[in-house]
Design a protein around this motif. Sequence first.
Motif, PDB file in Angstrom:
ATOM      1  N   ASN A 106       0.767  -1.247   0.056  1.00 37.20           N
ATOM      2  CA  ASN A 106       0.000   0.040   0.144  1.00 37.20           C
ATOM      3  C   ASN A 106       0.886   1.189  -0.028  1.00 37.20           C
ATOM      4  OD1 ASN A 106      -2.686  -1.202   0.254  1.00 37.20           O
ATOM      5  ND2 ASN A 106      -1.893  -1.822   2.192  1.00 37.20           N
ATOM      6  N   PHE A 142      -0.200   5.288  -0.705  1.00 38.23           N
ATOM      7  CA  PHE A 142       0.266   6.183   0.525  1.00 38.23           C
ATOM      8  C   PHE A 142       1.093   7.556  -0.105  1.00 38.23           C
ATOM      9  CE2 PHE A 142       3.085   7.725   3.751  1.00 38.23           C
ATOM     10  CZ  PHE A 142       2.049   7.928   4.916  1.00 38.23           C
ATOM     11  N   THR A 189      -5.704   5.610   2.495  1.00 40.82           N
ATOM     12  CA  THR A 189      -4.989   4.493   2.808  1.00 40.82           C
ATOM     13  C   THR A 189      -5.657   3.297   3.367  1.00 40.82           C
ATOM     14  OG1 THR A 189      -2.962   6.091   2.807  1.00 40.82           O
ATOM     15  CG2 THR A 189      -2.416   3.749   3.645  1.00 40.82           C
TER      16      THR A 189
END
Length: 796
Positions: free
Chosen positions: A22, A26, A483
């Motif tokens: 992720n 981000f 996020t």
Amino acid sequence: MAHQFSSFLTVFNTFNSRYLSNLPLFVSMVLASLGVWYFHAIDESMALFLGIIAGGLVDLDNRFTGRLRNTFATLLLFALASLAIQLSINHSGVLVILLTASAFIITMAGALDMRYRTIAFGTLLVMIYTLLTYLPHIPWYLNPMMIVCGTLLYSVCNLIFYILMPHRPVQISMVRAYRSLSAYMMVKAQFFDPDEADFLADKEVPLAMKNTAVVTAFNECRSALFYRLRSQYRHPVTVRMLQYYLIAQNIHERISSSHVDYQTFARELQHSDLIYRIQRLIVLQAQACQQMAEALYTQQHFVTDKVLQRASRGLKQALQRYIDENTVDVETKGQLHLHSLQQLVANILSISEQLQRIENVKFSDMQDTVGSRIAGQDVESLRDGWRIIGRNLTVNSAVFRHAVRMALITGISCILVEGLNLHFGYWILLTAVLVCQPNYSATTSRLQQRVLGTVLGVIVGSSLAYLQLSFVSQLLVIVIATTFFFVFRTARYSFSTFFITIQVLVGFSLIGIDTHVAMYSRILDTIIGSGLAWFAVTYIWADWHYLTLSKTGLKAIQADSGYLQQVLQQFRQGYTEHLSYRVARREAHERASSLSNTVSDMSIEPKKYADKLPKGFQLLQLNYSLISSISALGALREQVETQIEPQNLESNQPNDLTSSNDNHNIQFLPQFFAIGDEMVALMQQMDKEQLSELEQAIADIGQAITQLQKQAERLEQLNKQTDKQQQKQVEQSSNFAQPDDINCNDTQTNNTQSNKPTSQHQSNHDLQQTQLILCTQLRRINERLLPYAKVLSTCQ
């Protein structure tokens, strides 16, 4: 010092594995927020952020050149779709037609491939995002440009992270595969608990459900590997992952095979430690698969636990001791009991050997052969694409039914919004599109989670308004919420909905919209959109009218017939991990997974399926038993090849044979193949034959198997007599031999010559054991065909 560094590396790799996937999102959100803050581009912020989200939703694993192509296609489609909506936004009729037609076409594109489906669905979301971020006072080109810029920003960040760690996605896929395999093996170990012998039927359905998870994880691995292996250069890490995948497939076939009747087996060995050793070894193997997954997850080297090796040796010794101590008992029960037990233990021990192979996997071990290839899964040409779409333009296609539902709920949502002039009305469409899934159970599950997550998100998001967050704080909340939306979107849909709701409300507050006005609309629109999705899957060509047990059950047994056909072909041609064999095996497990999903969907509505649900579970158990028996035959492929010369498999005449044993050995397999081919044809044509005709055909096959087994048993008795005769001859020879008449060399020569017949006889003995097991597995398959056909006939 070295130990501390190793511990730090392990912690870093664990952190790396958990959050790394992720990080591109981000970083792109942080960069976008910095741009919004620096240029004070408040009006453009929502479109920019939604463009990043859209880019993340269509992110597809591929090698570098493939990612570039995917990025180019995504940007082009997003730009065209957003511009089309932007230019039609003041023309209600055109807008409704455009969105409705797009929903149908885009959903139908999903029939081609998962990649087409993902990018197409992202394009539909971009069209809705353009509507949600529309502001009359900004230039017409600004929103589409910001959406495309957001997608481009995410794509660039993702490419950079891919360059730094290109193999991480396929490693994560392999982690899921070995974890699911471990969970499956833990359930299978319960079948070797003598205290649960009377309750094994209750464990068959959970085992089938775990098998579905294994098939899903394996398909994810196959997809990840396929697109990496298409290039001429194969990276050593990718080739190593391919070998891990093939080993996992081999383990799955071994552990899913059934060599004994588990209930009878558990009762016969309830007072022996052998069954407990078998169970313990399977548990240790499952733990080894879990350790393999964790080693991949933390990027550590996998080492087989010494306990597993000791347990394997202990099982071998326990089997030999059981045979020695139960000679009389074995004679009473027949050699078949012993042969099946030996084959079961050999099959389980081979899993340990496969796990030990993982330690020594190297790039040089695998060449570009048929056995190292992955089946193609993409559309090769435009003509193939049109052909696939054409085949799915029917009510019997789940893709077509879903496309019609998506088009209808899109059209109704647009008419509702435009007719009532709802300010935030296109949240209805967004909710309906996201909630509506191809099947009923998935839709109802997502509906509940969507409503729950939205309500909680509205409560928390509206509370943030009282904190009077600064501009920078609002941007920070948007970055964090987005996020976490991605962190939970595949694992906990309610959590992801919760965080995206917070992101939307804070985003509206950022551009000056009253949060309290937006939150009531958010809840109401979510409920309306969820209601539309529920209505669509319930009353528009509902699944239970098309995904019937008879259809899914018939497809499952036809796939089983293809698997059996490939196993027979392997016996004919010799053992290889041929691509066609692995494809047939995967197809059988995928059809079993579809049947499992159908039964799972039915169990959600027990009142509606009260009369059919027991039949569904019975069909699921029978189908899984069929696959287990076919897998047991597949596990014998290498053993049959080592005992029979491949060039003699098709021969019906003896070739310079000197004994009746050899003659029988060559005559057995042609008869075996004839019976197997009849079973394959019967399974493929099960829907076209009358039940009475099927019953007669199955009975005839059963008689043929009985005759073949009797031949093998008679030969086994002949071998026993030969054993005794040879033993007497050896004893007589030793009694008449005079030590002074022979020297050491003569003694050695005579011993060697006397050992030759014994070695040949042992080979024949092993071969007849295998023949008896082959007959047993054929009989088990045949015994399940008639109950399967009867259940299918009652499910019409």
